[in-house]
Design an enzyme around this catalytic site. Structure first.
Site, short mmCIF file in Angstrom:
data_model
loop_
_atom_site.label_atom_id
_atom_site.label_comp_id
_atom_site.label_asym_id
_atom_site.label_seq_id
_atom_site.Cartn_x
_atom_site.Cartn_y
_atom_site.Cartn_z
N ARG A 3 -56.37 9.36 -16.19
CA ARG A 3 -55.35 10.61 -16.43
C ARG A 3 -56.10 11.87 -16.01
NH1 ARG A 3 -54.11 7.65 -20.99
NH2 ARG A 3 -52.16 6.46 -20.77
N LYS A 49 -54.93 20.31 -2.94
CA LYS A 49 -53.98 19.36 -2.52
C LYS A 49 -54.65 18.06 -2.17
CE LYS A 49 -50.41 22.32 0.02
NZ LYS A 49 -49.86 22.63 1.09
N GLU A 72 -58.35 25.11 13.16
CA GLU A 72 -57.93 25.77 11.92
C GLU A 72 -58.78 26.97 11.48
OE1 GLU A 72 -55.57 24.44 10.08
OE2 GLU A 72 -55.55 22.17 10.64
N LYS A 117 -58.82 31.47 2.55
CA LYS A 117 -57.78 30.40 2.02
C LYS A 117 -58.11 30.46 0.72
CE LYS A 117 -56.29 25.67 1.77
NZ LYS A 117 -56.19 24.32 2.34
N GLU A 138 -47.98 26.87 -3.45
CA GLU A 138 -47.07 27.13 -2.14
C GLU A 138 -45.70 27.30 -2.59
OE1 GLU A 138 -48.19 24.70 0.96
OE2 GLU A 138 -46.37 24.98 2.11
N ARG A 170 -48.72 30.77 0.43
CA ARG A 170 -49.47 29.75 0.94
C ARG A 170 -49.01 29.11 2.08
NH1 ARG A 170 -52.84 25.05 -2.73
NH2 ARG A 170 -53.62 24.22 -0.87
N ASN A 210 -49.41 27.32 7.04
CA ASN A 210 -48.87 26.34 7.96
C ASN A 210 -48.55 27.06 9.28
OD1 ASN A 210 -48.81 24.35 5.78
ND2 ASN A 210 -46.86 25.18 5.10
N HIS A 259 -47.97 24.77 12.32
CA HIS A 259 -47.97 23.15 11.88
C HIS A 259 -46.56 22.59 11.96
CE1 HIS A 259 -51.91 23.76 10.45
NE2 HIS A 259 -51.89 22.76 9.81
N HIS A 297 -47.07 19.37 13.55
CA HIS A 297 -46.62 18.12 13.02
C HIS A 297 -45.74 17.12 13.87
CE1 HIS A 297 -47.93 19.58 8.89
NE2 HIS A 297 -48.79 18.94 9.48
N HIS A 325 -55.11 15.94 14.88
CA HIS A 325 -54.44 17.05 14.09
C HIS A 325 -54.75 18.39 14.65
CE1 HIS A 325 -52.60 19.33 10.87
NE2 HIS A 325 -53.61 19.82 10.58
N1 LIG Z 1 -55.58 18.32 1.33
C1 LIG Z 1 -55.43 19.46 2.27
O1 LIG Z 1 -55.36 20.69 1.84
C2 LIG Z 1 -55.57 19.02 3.71
C3 LIG Z 1 -55.56 20.12 4.65
C4 LIG Z 1 -55.76 19.90 6.03
C5 LIG Z 1 -55.82 18.57 6.30
N2 LIG Z 1 -55.75 17.30 5.12
C6 LIG Z 1 -56.01 15.81 5.65
O2 LIG Z 1 -57.24 15.96 5.98
C7 LIG Z 1 -57.14 14.74 7.01
C8 LIG Z 1 -58.07 14.99 8.58
O3 LIG Z 1 -59.26 15.40 8.08
P1 LIG Z 1 -60.37 15.20 9.11
O4 LIG Z 1 -60.15 15.81 10.28
O5 LIG Z 1 -61.47 15.66 8.31
O6 LIG Z 1 -60.42 13.64 9.41
P2 LIG Z 1 -61.40 12.29 8.99
O7 LIG Z 1 -61.70 12.63 7.45
O8 LIG Z 1 -60.64 11.22 9.26
O9 LIG Z 1 -62.92 12.69 9.81
C9 LIG Z 1 -62.51 12.58 11.01
C10 LIG Z 1 -63.54 11.36 11.91
O10 LIG Z 1 -65.01 11.80 11.70
C11 LIG Z 1 -65.79 11.12 10.99
N3 LIG Z 1 -66.75 11.90 10.49
C12 LIG Z 1 -66.51 12.74 9.38
N4 LIG Z 1 -67.80 13.35 9.00
C13 LIG Z 1 -68.73 13.15 9.76
C14 LIG Z 1 -69.98 13.45 10.20
N5 LIG Z 1 -70.55 14.36 9.37
N6 LIG Z 1 -70.77 13.00 11.29
C15 LIG Z 1 -69.98 12.11 11.98
N7 LIG Z 1 -68.78 11.56 11.68
C16 LIG Z 1 -68.04 12.06 10.82
C17 LIG Z 1 -64.85 10.22 10.13
O11 LIG Z 1 -65.39 9.05 9.97
C18 LIG Z 1 -63.72 10.17 10.95
O12 LIG Z 1 -63.67 9.17 11.87
C19 LIG Z 1 -55.65 14.13 7.35
O13 LIG Z 1 -55.49 13.21 6.38
C20 LIG Z 1 -55.10 15.32 6.67
O14 LIG Z 1 -53.77 15.21 6.35
C21 LIG Z 1 -55.61 17.68 4.03
ZN LIG Z 2 -53.87 21.67 9.62
#
Ligand SMILES: NC(=O)c1ccc[n+]([C@@H]2O[C@H](COP(=O)([O-])OP(=O)(O)OC[C@H]3O[C@@H](n4cnc5c(N)ncnc54)[C@H](O)[C@@H]3O)[C@@H](O)[C@H]2O)c1
Ligand SMILES: [Zn+2]
Length: 377
Positions: free
Chosen positions: A131, A153, A195, A236, A246, A250, A254, A257, A261, A275
């Site tokens: 929990r 999030k 971003e 942020k 949001e 917030r 976006n 986005h 998206h 992305h």
């Molecule tokens: N929670 C939120 O507020 C929020 C906001 C934006 C995005 N997101 C989410 O984040 C995700 C995308 O995140 P991302 O772009 O970090 O993708 P990711 O976590 O898939 O990382 C991208 C790639 O880089 C590799 N990688 C990570 N760190 C590394 C490093 N230091 N050296 C070498 N390789 C490395 C990973 O293995 C992966 O293959 C999506 O699922 C999206 O929905 C969440």
């Molecule tokens: Zn984004």
């Protein structure tokens, strides 16, 4: 300008959320202090690390060593396949079962060591295990250091769409070691940069101008990197502390986005379009759309595109590899994402660089005509 930092000298950004407030520590070499920080925050806690297989190869040993120097033994380290497909029920189940099997309890801590995928997955696992367990974000992508690790999030994906199953669950600490980004593939770094530029475009024209002058040093790992990440996190953090759930402001985050998206979905959430690349296209479109509506001179939108293109991000939809989606298809995807209400939708538009605003009443027909024109030009 930010002075060069010693490993012991992080930039601290606080996310002010009452009793759920926490610090973001930003600096080169910060990972080495992970154990010490955790020992102060949660004396005696066991720690379980969740990571992906790629990050595991590069950085897990250093994370475990950082815990060990503070006398903390990782109760378990779980690694999942790299990539978005790990934000799924089967992988969430595996992570939860591994943490329960390692006897991770209410007073213990989960460490999310990875990009946004790991932050979202491990954060959600922490939100539901027993929990609710506390967790620490150790973001390893630029996107995660400036965006996903901050704000609480967490989610996995549903077959009906991304991030549909999740919870708001704030971390107790974010430790952003900018040196971890040295191993990130350049394309991933660029995607995360979209971003960073977004924060300038939303509300800080001076920051955008600073990025135009300093992005090369940031990419190269100079002191500009810490500064850019800190400015991004500060914005942020400020927005999240005023509007955690949001219900209003917030939504500014976006920017780009809605278009982005739809383009990501049209490309099948594949390597064709990351992305951040989709967000670069989306921001270019949002600025051009705003200029065409007379909100700013077109030269302002062109300046945005020039900078995004200079760092190597896409700004023209027709440059996306593969078949270009039609404007009707994109509108269907926007409608699914956003819920068009009686032909109207909410968009983030801008009156110029650093002057974005929430436009709640945009005619979907205008957006459709704009997209048709952009795809045809
Ligand atoms: N929670 C939120 O507020 C929020 C906001 C934006 C995005 N997101 C989410 O984040 C995700 C995308 O995140 P991302 O772009 O970090 O993708 P990711 O976590 O898939 O990382 C991208 C790639 O880089 C590799 N990688 C990570 N760190 C590394 C490093 N230091 N050296 C070498 N390789 C490395 C990973 O293995 C992966 O293959 C999506 O699922 C999206 O929905 C969440
Ligand atoms: Zn984004």
């Amino acid at each position: 300008m930010t002075a060069p930092l010693r490993a012991s000298d992080p930039i601290v950004v606080n996310v002010a959320l009452g009793e759920r407030s926490y610090d973001i520590l930003i600096g080169r070499g910060q990972l080495a202090s992970l154990g010490q920080k955790i020992a102060v925050l949660r004396p005696g806690a066991k720690v379980a690390i969740v990571t992906d297989e790629t990050v595991m190869r590069h950085h897990l040993a250093a994370a475990e060593a950082a815990l060990a120097t503070a006398g903390i033994v990782a109760a378990t380290s779980v690694s999942v396949p790299a990539g978005e497909s790990s934000k799924s029920f089967p992988v969430l189940e595996r992570v939860c079962e591994a943490l329960v099997a390692a006897r991770v309890e209410r007073a213990d801590l989960v460490v999310a060591l990875g990009g946004g995928v790991i932050g979202d997955l491990a954060g959600f696992a922490a939100a539901i295990l027993r929990r609710g367990l506390d967790y620490v974000q150790v973001p390893t992508t630029l996107l995660a250091q400036v965006d996903s690790s901050v704000g609480g999030k967490t989610a996995i994906d549903s077959s009906h769409g991304k991030n549909l199953i999740g919870a708001f669950h704030q971390p107790v600490l974010v430790l952003a070691d900018t040196a971890l980004l040295d191993t990130l593939p350049p394309r991933q770094f660029r995607a995360g940069y979209a971003e960073v530029a977004k924060y300038g475009l939303i509300g800080d024209a001076a920051f955008f101008a600073w990025l135009e002058a300093n992005w090369r040093d940031m990419f190269a790992g100079g002191p500009a990197r810490e500064h850019a990440i800190a400015v991004s996190c500060r914005m942020k953090a400020a927005i999240v502390s005023r509007d955690e759930r949001e219900t209003g402001e917030r939504a500014l985050l976006n920017l780009g986005h809605t278009f982005g998206h739809a383009l990501e979905a049209a490309a099948g959430f594949s390597d064709r379009l990351l992305h951040g690349e989709a967000i670069s296209l989306g921001m270019a479109l949002a600025f051009r759309f705003s200029a065409l509506r007379g909100l700013m001179p077109m030269t302002e939108a062109e300046r945005v595109e020039r900078h995004l293109a200079a760092v190597g991000l896409p700004t023209d939809i027709r440059s996306v590899p593969g078949d270009a989606p039609g404007s009707d298809h994109l509108m269907d995807l926007i409608a699914q994402d956003k819920k068009v209400k009686r032909g109207r939708l909410t968009f983030i538009l801008a009156r110029g660089i650093g002057a974005s605003f929430i436009a709640p009443d945009i005619d979907a027909a205008d957006v459709r005509a704009f997209l048709a024109q952009q795809l045809a030009e």
